[in-house]
Design a protein around this motif. Structure first.
Motif, PDB file in Angstrom:
ATOM      1  N   UNK A   1       0.856  -1.189   0.000  1.00 18.46           N
ATOM      2  CA  UNK A   1       0.000   0.000   0.000  1.00 18.46           C
ATOM      3  C   UNK A   1       0.889   1.234   0.000  1.00 18.46           C
ATOM      4  N   UNK A   2       0.683   2.116  -0.980  1.00 23.77           N
ATOM      5  CA  UNK A   2       1.415   3.381  -1.041  1.00 23.77           C
ATOM      6  C   UNK A   2       0.432   4.499  -0.725  1.00 23.77           C
ATOM      7  N   UNK A   3       0.709   5.253   0.328  1.00 23.73           N
ATOM      8  CA  UNK A   3      -0.155   6.375   0.700  1.00 23.73           C
ATOM      9  C   UNK A   3       0.723   7.531   1.165  1.00 23.73           C
ATOM     10  N   UNK A   4       0.158   8.745   1.139  1.00 24.50           N
ATOM     11  CA  UNK A   4       0.940   9.943   1.399  1.00 24.50           C
ATOM     12  C   UNK A   4       0.414  10.695   2.616  1.00 24.50           C
ATOM     13  N   UNK A   5       1.333  11.059   3.501  1.00 20.00           N
ATOM     14  CA  UNK A   5       1.052  11.934   4.645  1.00 20.00           C
ATOM     15  C   UNK A   5      -0.251  11.576   5.339  1.00 20.00           C
ATOM     16  N   UNK A   6      -0.283  10.355   5.860  1.00 20.67           N
ATOM     17  CA  UNK A   6      -1.436   9.898   6.622  1.00 20.67           C
ATOM     18  C   UNK A   6      -1.581  10.801   7.847  1.00 20.67           C
ATOM     19  N   UNK A   7      -2.809  11.055   8.271  1.00 17.80           N
ATOM     20  CA  UNK A   7      -3.087  12.143   9.217  1.00 17.80           C
ATOM     21  C   UNK A   7      -2.408  11.958  10.567  1.00 17.80           C
ATOM     22  N   UNK A   8      -2.493  10.781  11.125  1.00 12.17           N
ATOM     23  CA  UNK A   8      -1.923  10.536  12.454  1.00 12.17           C
ATOM     24  C   UNK A   8      -0.868   9.439  12.350  1.00 12.17           C
ATOM     25  N   UNK A   9       0.279   9.678  12.949  1.00 13.76           N
ATOM     26  CA  UNK A   9       1.392   8.742  12.815  1.00 13.76           C
ATOM     27  C   UNK A   9       1.051   7.357  13.340  1.00 13.76           C
ATOM     28  N   UNK A  10       0.208   7.293  14.380  1.00  9.86           N
ATOM     29  CA  UNK A  10      -0.101   5.991  14.966  1.00  9.86           C
ATOM     30  C   UNK A  10      -0.979   5.133  14.065  1.00  9.86           C
ATOM     31  N   UNK A  11      -1.537   5.705  12.993  1.00  8.93           N
ATOM     32  CA  UNK A  11      -2.420   4.934  12.117  1.00  8.93           C
ATOM     33  C   UNK A  11      -1.670   3.855  11.355  1.00  8.93           C
ATOM     34  N   UNK A  12      -0.359   3.960  11.252  1.00  7.07           N
ATOM     35  CA  UNK A  12       0.400   2.895  10.591  1.00  7.07           C
ATOM     36  C   UNK A  12       0.259   1.579  11.334  1.00  7.07           C
ATOM     37  N   UNK A  13      -0.068   1.638  12.621  1.00  5.04           N
ATOM     38  CA  UNK A  13      -0.223   0.415  13.406  1.00  5.04           C
ATOM     39  C   UNK A  13      -1.632  -0.166  13.312  1.00  5.04           C
ATOM     40  N   UNK A  14      -2.516   0.496  12.577  1.00  5.84           N
ATOM     41  CA  UNK A  14      -3.876  -0.019  12.397  1.00  5.84           C
ATOM     42  C   UNK A  14      -3.908  -1.136  11.347  1.00  5.84           C
ATOM     43  N   UNK A  15      -2.881  -1.207  10.520  1.00  7.10           N
ATOM     44  CA  UNK A  15      -2.874  -2.190   9.433  1.00  7.10           C
ATOM     45  C   UNK A  15      -2.370  -3.538   9.930  1.00  7.10           C
TER      46      UNK A  15
END
Length: 416
Positions: free
Chosen positions: A228-242
């Motif tokens: 998954x390639x995405x840009x400037x996700x709003x909250x840094x902790x959201x990377x751990x939702x995947x």
């Protein structure tokens, strides 16, 4: 971001080697009638080993079994069986470095961006999808020449601009990996539910987590989990939702902004303003070489007012930086306070210009250097295609395309 380089010239003494003396022995003594030997490298590249010998000498070379391209040869003048080496695929000269061929599918909204991505590289081939609907409104979708993408690297450029288009795109996203493709990459420049990442009251639903779970269950392709390639996700902790079945690659549009700032005639007068602490946490390390101004919202009675918390805008061309904008109220308040404190010019940058209900119309041009009247520039990327269509060629807006960054991201990983 450079792709993993393939085979390296054997002149590198530090390259890892595979000893082929056993294969030489088998060829010379057991099966001289075979014209070549086939084996696969760690990266699954099929290499054909061709050995020729007479009573006194032998020579050997290896070529790509897929392209018949000669890669290396070696000779020996010894009457006895000897050995030679093949470099590993991770250490090749760039001379024989091919690009990874990618079939890029897209939806109707992202067609212009897909065309710009394909223009960045000859290795990216655009493929279309038939987006139809049945009489009841549900999707009637078709992937043309589905058998033709077997064994190919495939990507899909998505835009989840509204809930009504998400289902039809998810249907394609879930179907493509099952077509016996080598790998699958989902490019979702804007992760739309990123601002709904936490619960403040019992009963709140964190839809950022919901969407992350949906994407985490995309079927695996032959090459493994989806990227998954995405840009400037709003909250840094959201990377751990995947979950573990998807490999998120978090990119940023800030390098595009930095390149654009270097082109300005007053580049030595630039200062970066963050509208709140969240924006500072997200971007300050990428922009640490610029003077910094941090704003904050403070409560005065029943109102929340923007104040300068740190930094001095006097005489500077101040660029307000954030990940996204919706109504734009906070940016307007920042513009006013910066102008009141002596900023010479004020511009803004957001990676994702959402602007519901045409809220972009509230941003005016500064008419040649009047920071209280408007913005000198308002930079956005093309992560939200519908907004780009509305603001194109309308000052102060200027679009910085993600096409080059996406084309480079599609080359990450094994080439074969």
């Amino acid at each position: 971001m450079a792709a993993t380089p393939p085979l390296q010239s054997s002149s590198s003494s530090t390259a890892p080697r595979k000893n082929l003396s056993y294969y030489s022995y088998i060829y010379n003594n057991k099966c001289p009638q075979l014209p070549s030997l086939l084996f696969k490298t760690k990266s699954q590249t099929t290499i054909s080993i061709r050995i020729r010998c007479d009573a006194q000498n032998w020579s050997a070379g290896y070529v790509s079994a897929a392209t018949n391209h000669h890669l290396h040869s070696i000779q020996n003048s010894s009457p006895s069986p000897s050995s030679f080496s093949i470099p590993s695929a991770s250490s090749s000269s760039s001379e024989s470095s091919p690009s990874k061929k990618v079939c890029l599918f897209y939806c109707a909204e992202t067609k212009p961006l897909a065309q710009r991505i394909a223009a960045e590289s000859d290795s990216i081939e655009l493929r279309s999808i038939s987006w139809r609907t049945f009489d009841d409104g549900f999707p009637n979708l078709f992937i043309p020449n589905a058998q033709g993408i077997r064994g190919q690297h495939v990507a899909f450029l998505a835009s989840f601009s509204s809930p009504k288009v998400i289902f039809e795109q998810l249907s394609i996203i879930y179907a493509l990996p099952k077509l016996f493709i080598s790998s699958f990459t989902l490019v979702l420049p804007f992760f739309p539910t990123g601002t709904s990442e936490r619960m403040e009251d019992e009963g709140d639903v964190a839809t950022a987590f919901t969407l992350a779970r949906i994407l985490s269950h995309i079927p695996t392709s032959r090459g493994g989990p989806t990227s998954l390639v995405t840009f400037d996700i709003h909250a840094l902790q959201e990377r751990f939702y995947f979950g573990d079945n998807i490999l998120p690659c978090f990119e940023s549009g800030i390098p595009l902004l930095k390149n654009r700032l270097q082109e300005l005639p007053d580049s030595d007068k630039i200062a970066i303003a963050f509208p709140d602490d969240g924006a500072w946490k997200r971007f300050h390390k990428q922009l640490q070489h610029f003077p910094t101004i941090i704003c904050a919202k403070v409560r005065e009675g029943d109102q929340r007012i923007v104040r300068i918390k740190e930094g001095d805008p006097r005489g500077r061309h101040v660029v307000i930086v954030d990940d996204l904008v919706q109504s734009g109220g906070t940016l307007v308040e920042c513009q006013k306070i910066l102008a009141n404190h002596g900023a010479a010019k004020i511009s803004a940058y957001v990676t994702h210009g959402i602007f519901p209900n045409r809220s972009w119309e509230r941003f005016e041009s500064d008419n040649g250097g009047h920071p209280g009247a408007g913005l000198t520039y308002f930079w956005i990327t093309d992560s939200c295609p519908l907004t780009v269509k509305e603001v194109m060629n309308k000052p102060p807006f200027e679009v910085l395309s993600l096409s080059g960054s996406i084309a480079a991201a599609l080359q990450i990983g094994q080439l074969f």
